[in-house]
Scaffold this active site. Structure first.
Site, PDB file in Angstrom:
ATOM      1  CD  GLU A  78     -12.572  -2.471 -10.887  1.00  5.06           C
ATOM      2  OE1 GLU A  78     -10.954  -3.069 -10.105  1.00  5.06           O
ATOM      3  OE2 GLU A  78     -12.389  -2.036 -12.168  1.00  5.06           O
ATOM      4  CG  HIS A 147     -17.741  -7.805 -18.730  1.00  5.05           C
ATOM      5  ND1 HIS A 147     -17.066  -9.268 -18.094  1.00  5.05           N
ATOM      6  CD2 HIS A 147     -17.830  -6.710 -19.459  1.00  5.05           C
ATOM      7  CE1 HIS A 147     -15.965  -8.850 -18.790  1.00  5.05           C
ATOM      8  NE2 HIS A 147     -16.018  -7.648 -19.013  1.00  5.05           N
TER       9      HIS A 147
END
Lengths: 348, 369
Positions: A78, A147
């Protein structure tokens, strides 16, 4: 499923366009496709966005059309994705990186906070970094730990960022296109619980920028007299259901305000409405402390305290770590909880 | 089944052209025009003199904290000189010498150090990025910038600077990895100055060299004597030419030494002894280059004195210009500028609220316009 319609509310469109019925995730894909076709500088990048078409299919089929230089499967990193996107933007590209879940954006946090949001300022207006970071966020899809969070406050608390949270396929199409064309860095948080929840007609053709919404203003979706209800994203969907039921069951007439842009926050629209209704309920999926509802509450105190007939109500998740899927429905505000909040405020 | 050995590159070339006694490897000696040699020397001297001057300014409270380049002039200058003017220069925060070569005005450096972002006003036309303070974060930008050059089909190379401490950061590894995967025209120039504030090189990594980390990312790694400007130039030129030819990134480890403090807020006597520093004084990059230039008759002792006087005078003038500019920038209202491309209404309201307060209280005295 093509039709010619006007969708002024969600999209600011005034011209008629060809549309087809799309889910939110299909609308994202369509917006990507149109922007890639429109501007050579636009590029999609991220994990599995190429040949897999994105884990949610938000970039499905794009690599076949635009090639691997413009729809880029990156290494699984990321920081690298956002850090190189900053560099790409400095050197003239308009990257649209996807982070697979907002819960993994923290590994790019410093690139967003320390560089993306500060670059224009640091160079005294000389260098813009027009990066639109897309990330699915929020609970409701029975996913794993990390999530399901709603952490928009992190980005709202970073001056210089624009934070967009759309509520519907049409609005997603319009705001994603407007975000990609914006000179400001945008964190585009997609309520993944709505990804396939419903379909709407979405334009299949590109439009000029003046047909896209200004990023910033709130949208008044319904006008009512008794209470102002503010929400966005997934919670807006539930809020509208709650408001419809309350009108039916208790004859409560609510103004409903959507915040497609949670930062910069358009408090003026909210304050104007609260001056009329005297009551305000803010619904957010995130936990309570320092959420956008707190800021809205503070701004109402600043601007409209003497108009208030009741305390500003925050309908939120509790201030705990986002639970796993067995508890997620209990954690998120649901329709009965939103209704209770509104009734409590109206009856205060 | 017998255990087989997998071949991976392990050799790291070490380059030195001009040693500390002034001996030159004539085979590798780059042919640099005399006028450039003098300009390079002048820039090194100016960098050193300016470091000394700004240290005093900081001690007097006229500027804030900064990170001196002292000792690393050759590592920065030999490398930046190997780039073209339109190549991208992506800096960390200790690259005064490279910045001076790229045209940084002394007064702008001071302006930034005194807390005015105006000193770093950039438009993108300069082909460089501003100072980046979070360690190694800029290396990712360098990969992205180089990647964009490649996508746009131009032959511009990007060089990025960082230190030994940076090689412990994830950003460095992700930048190197992306550069390897996308074969970006990036030159990763590590100034191994042996210290990350107080932590010595051997505490950063158990690797024998920093350069060998390049191999993990599928690119060549080179070590060079970072106090030898000719060696640094040679190594960087090779890497730049390679990148420009489309053959991908290179990492260079320039071995040098941080002769002074990490920043002006640091006290090295807490963690290192003078005897650690002493051997490096004999390897001083400016002294070594001067010996070379005197030997080559590019410079004589008189020229050296003239250069010192000239740069000292230039710096003195720039200090005055800086103070005039800072005076003009007294009004704090510009902190609201450039936050967003269009100022949102609530921010316009806050601008009004704060300027009103500053006006009424005249907190900024004569500085407040």
């Amino acid at each position: 499923m093509c039709g010619v319609i006007t969708m002024a509310k969600a999209t600011q469109l005034t011209q008629d366009v060809e549309t087809s019925e799309m889910t939110m995730v299909e609308a994202i894909c369509e917006a990507h496709d149109q922007e890639l076709a429109r501007d050579d500088r636009v590029m999609i990048m991220g994990e599995d966005v190429g040949w897999d078409g994105g884990i949610f299919r938000a970039t499905d089929g794009l690599v076949e059309t635009y090639g691997e230089d413009r729809v880029v499967d990156t290494p699984l990193a990321e920081t690298g994705i956002i850090g190189t996107a900053v560099g790409l933007a400095i050197n003239g590209m308009r990257p649209v990186p996807e982070l697979q879940f907002s819960g993994f954006s923290y590994q790019a946090f410093h690139q967003i906070e320390s560089h993306l949001a500060r670059f224009r300022k640091r160079t005294q207006g000389g260098m813009n970094v027009p990066v639109t970071i897309r990330m699915p966020y929020g609970a409701g899809v029975r996913a794993l730990e990390h999530h399901s969070e709603s952490r928009e406050t992190y980005w709202i608390h970073t001056p210089g960022l624009t934070v967009v949270i759309p509520r519907s396929p049409q609005q997603t199409w319009a705001y994603l296109k407007a975000s990609i064309r914006s000179e400001d860095p945008v964190v585009f948080l997609e309520p993944k619980a709505l990804y396939r929840k419903f379909r709407e007609p979405v334009p299949e053709e590109d439009v000029d920028t003046d047909q896209l919404p200004d990023i910033g203003p709130a949208q008044v979706l319904e006008e009512g007299e008794d209470v102002t209800v503010v929400a966005f994203g997934h919670m807006l969907y539930r809020t509208r259901q709650a408001v419809a039921e309350l009108e039916e069951e208790h004859d409560i007439s609510a103004t409903v305000i959507d915040l497609p842009t949670v930062s910069p926050l358009d408090s003026e629209t909210i304050v104007d409405s609260v001056e009329d209704t005297g009551r305000c309920v803010v619904v957010q999926e995130a936990h309570r402390t320092l959420g956008i509802a707190s800021e809205i509450s503070a701004r109402i105190m600043d601007e409209a305290v003497l108009h208030l007939e009741a305390p500003v109500k925050r309908v939120t998740a509790p201030d705990v770590q986002t639970p796993l899927l067995a508890r997620e429905q209990a954690y998120m505000p649901d329709v009965p909880r939103i209704k209770e909040g509104i009734v409590e405020t109206v009856d205060f | 089944m017998p255990i087989e050995q997998v071949d991976t590159p392990s050799e790291i070339p070490y380059i030195q052209i001009l040693d500390q006694d002034g001996n030159v490897d004539e085979e590798l000696e780059p042919q640099i025009p005399s006028s450039d040699l003098v300009d390079l020397y002048r820039t090194m001297v100016k960098s050193r003199k300016f470091d000394e001057r700004r240290m005093k300014l900081q001690r007097q409270g006229r500027i804030g904290t900064f990170a001196p380049s002292h000792g690393q002039e050759a590592a920065q200058l030999g490398s930046i000189y190997a780039t073209r003017d339109d190549d991208w220069f992506v800096q960390s925060y200790r690259e005064l010498t490279a910045n001076l070569w790229r045209g940084l005005e002394v007064e702008d450096d001071l302006l930034y150090a005194a807390g005015y972002e105006h000193g770093m006003e950039l438009t993108g036309e300069e082909n460089q990025t501003p100072i980046a303070i979070p360690i190694a974060s800029q290396t990712c930008h360098a990969t992205g910038i180089a990647w964009a050059s490649k996508l746009k089909g131009n032959d511009r190379v990007t060089i990025t600077y960082f230190g030994d401490g940076s090689t412990s950061e994830g950003d460095f590894h992700e930048a190197m990895n992306f550069a390897g995967v996308f074969e970006t025209p990036t030159v990763f120039l590590c100034q191994n100055n042996q210290w990350a504030i107080s932590v010595p090189r051997e505490r950063q990594t158990a690797s024998d060299t920093l350069a060998q980390k390049a191999h993990a990312y599928g690119m060549p790694g080179i070590q060079v004597d970072g106090n030898d400007i000719l060696g640094v130039y040679h190594a960087t030129k090779r890497a730049v030419d390679r990148a420009r030819a489309g053959d991908g990134p290179t990492m260079i480890e320039a071995i040098t030494y941080r002769m002074n403090v990490h920043t002006t807020a640091d006290d090295p006597t807490k963690y290192r002894d003078e005897e650690d520093v002493e051997p490096w004084r004999e390897r001083d990059p400016i002294d070594r280059f001067r010996t070379y230039l005197l030997e080559k008759d590019v410079l004589d002792e008189g020229d050296h004195d003239t250069i010192e006087e000239e740069v000292t005078e230039e710096i003195a003038e720039a200090v005055e210009t800086f103070e005039d500019k800072a005076e003009e920038l007294g009004d704090p209202e510009d902190m609201f500028d450039f936050a967003y491309s269009d100022e949102p209404p609530y921010l316009a309201q806050q601008r009004e609220e704060f300027t009103d307060y500053w006006d009424r209280h005249d907190v900024w005295g004569d500085h407040h316009g």
